[in-house]
Scaffold this motif. Structure first.
Motif, PDB file in Angstrom:
ATOM      1  N   CYS A  68      39.219  47.908  42.313  1.00  0.00           N
ATOM      2  CA  CYS A  68      39.089  48.409  40.936  1.00  0.00           C
ATOM      3  C   CYS A  68      39.206  47.271  39.934  1.00  0.00           C
ATOM      4  O   CYS A  68      38.478  47.219  38.939  1.00  0.00           O
ATOM      5  CB  CYS A  68      40.146  49.466  40.661  1.00  0.00           C
ATOM      6  N   LYS A  69      40.126  46.336  40.214  1.00  0.00           N
ATOM      7  CA  LYS A  69      40.298  45.197  39.317  1.00  0.00           C
ATOM      8  C   LYS A  69      39.062  44.313  39.312  1.00  0.00           C
ATOM      9  O   LYS A  69      38.604  43.845  38.254  1.00  0.00           O
ATOM     10  CB  LYS A  69      41.517  44.389  39.755  1.00  0.00           C
ATOM     11  N   ARG A  71      36.312  45.974  37.406  1.00  0.00           N
ATOM     12  CA  ARG A  71      36.587  45.890  35.964  1.00  0.00           C
ATOM     13  C   ARG A  71      36.236  44.504  35.425  1.00  0.00           C
ATOM     14  O   ARG A  71      35.638  44.383  34.345  1.00  0.00           O
ATOM     15  CB  ARG A  71      38.052  46.193  35.707  1.00  0.00           C
TER      16      ARG A  71
END
Length: 381
Positions: A335-336, A339
């Motif tokens: 997810c990081k 992003r």
């Protein structure tokens, strides 16, 4: 003639008592003819229970949804029967966080006077969630039992397809049992016996059946985990005994995993027993005797322990299951990274758009400074 007059007076007096005193005690079954007999919490008790539900409910929902997302995002975990059963447990606890919190607060705090069908539908949702939770723990215990006692044939005895079939059967049986009152197995005498004094419209015979099934499931879980712990203790003895020799590195790692999982699920079982035994005990007592208002209030507080159990379960998985914790970190890292890529793309587009806008503005400024240069040159020629 005098006898008939006396009977009419008694009936009129009873009707007046029912209308003027809605919060009368349920110890007199003849006077309990409204939902107010079940709304026995005092204002401080309502505030305390409301606080517990509003804190534990959303937290339970978020934790279990996170567990479901972690397992769903990992192809490795999805293929393992153990984590399929954990997914079933997380799904049941997610339902519990929604159905229990909404229906419990709606009834005890806001005194919602629903009709029989609406109330039994809400109660069926709560029953389905908690029945599915206990049933999933039973499947998990059986899975651990087979993994330890039938290690060589485990993958043959419990395949991915068999695990999914067991989950489907569990939820089919759970839904049917939970909604039996809505389908017709309910009280025929309003709120008087054989009605339960814990749940409106619920027949005591149905309550006895459901409570008995839960006790049987808990007993099977206890037996499975006692055998697991006994086997785990033997593994520890074998690993430390000088006369038995040293196990291989692979065998030692497998034993440690088995012991860790046994301890993890034994802790879950302990919490399950602490949270569920008081509630089931009250239900069993309600089948045989008439409960007082004080006992009804105690049962309401004990019911919140079931929600607390659903809140604690995912924490145990996240803290004690290495694979699940590793997949959680991997999901967070993914997810990081997504992003960061998204931000980089946005910044890149902004830079490109900014360069294009600057060039366009410069050309426009030049043309505006000499608007007639080309036309004047042509005219001069």
């Amino acid at each position: 003639m005098e006898t008939r007059t006396a009977q009419k007076q008694e009936a009129t007096t009873a009707l007046y008592l029912n209308e003027s005193a809605p919060n009368i005690t349920t110890t007199d079954a003849n006077l309990c003819n409204s939902l107010q007999c079940y709304m026995v919490l005092t204002p401080p008790e309502k505030k305390a229970i409301g606080t517990i539900c509003l804190l534990a409910g959303p937290m339970t929902f978020l934790e279990n949804v996170l567990v479901l997302l972690i397992i769903a995002s990992s192809a490795t975990l999805r293929r393992r029967p153990s984590y399929l059963f954990i997914s079933s447990l997380a799904l049941a606890d997610t339902f519990a966080s929604c159905f229990f919190t909404i229906s419990f607060l709606d009834f005890h705090l806001y005194s919602q006077n629903d009709g029989p069908n609406i109330y039994l539908f809400k109660l069926g949702g709560v029953t389905m969630a908690f029945t599915g939770s206990v049933g999933s723990l039973l499947l998990t215990a059986l899975d651990r039992y087979l993994c330890i006692y039938q290690a060589s044939n485990y993958k043959v005895l419990l395949t991915h397809a068999k695990a999914k079939l067991a989950i489907v059967l569990l939820w089919c049986v759970t839904i049917i049992i939970s909604f039996l009152p809505l389908m017709g197995w309910r009280c025929t005498t309003k709120f008087d016996p054989p009605c339960s004094h814990l749940f409106p419209y619920v027949d005591r015979h149905y309550l006895a059946l459901w409570t008995g099934l839960q006790f049987v499931v808990l007993f099977l879980i206890i037996v499975a985990y006692v055998l697991i712990l006994w086997k785990a203790n033997r593994h520890e003895t074998a690993m430390g005994g000088p006369k038995l020799g040293r196990p291989t590195v692979k065998g030692q790692a497998r034993m440690r995993i088995d012991i860790q999982l046994a301890r993890t699920f034994s802790l879950i079982l302990l919490i399950l027993a602490v949270c569920w035994l008081p509630v089931l005990s009250f239900m069993m007592v309600d089948v045989t005797v008439t409960l007082t208002n004080k006992q009804q209030r105690m049962f309401a507080f004990c019911s919140t322990l079931c929600l607390v159990n659903s809140c604690v379960n995912p924490l145990l998985y996240a803290l004690r299951c290495k694979e699940l914790r590793g997949e959680a970190f991997a999901l967070l890292a993914c997810c990081k990274a997504c992003r960061e890529r998204t931000l980089a793309n946005i910044l890149g587009q902004r830079n490109e758009n900014g360069s294009g806008i600057s060039k366009k503005s410069k050309d426009q400024a030049v043309s505006e400074s000499n608007p007639d240069t080309i036309s004047e040159s042509v005219d001069k020629q």
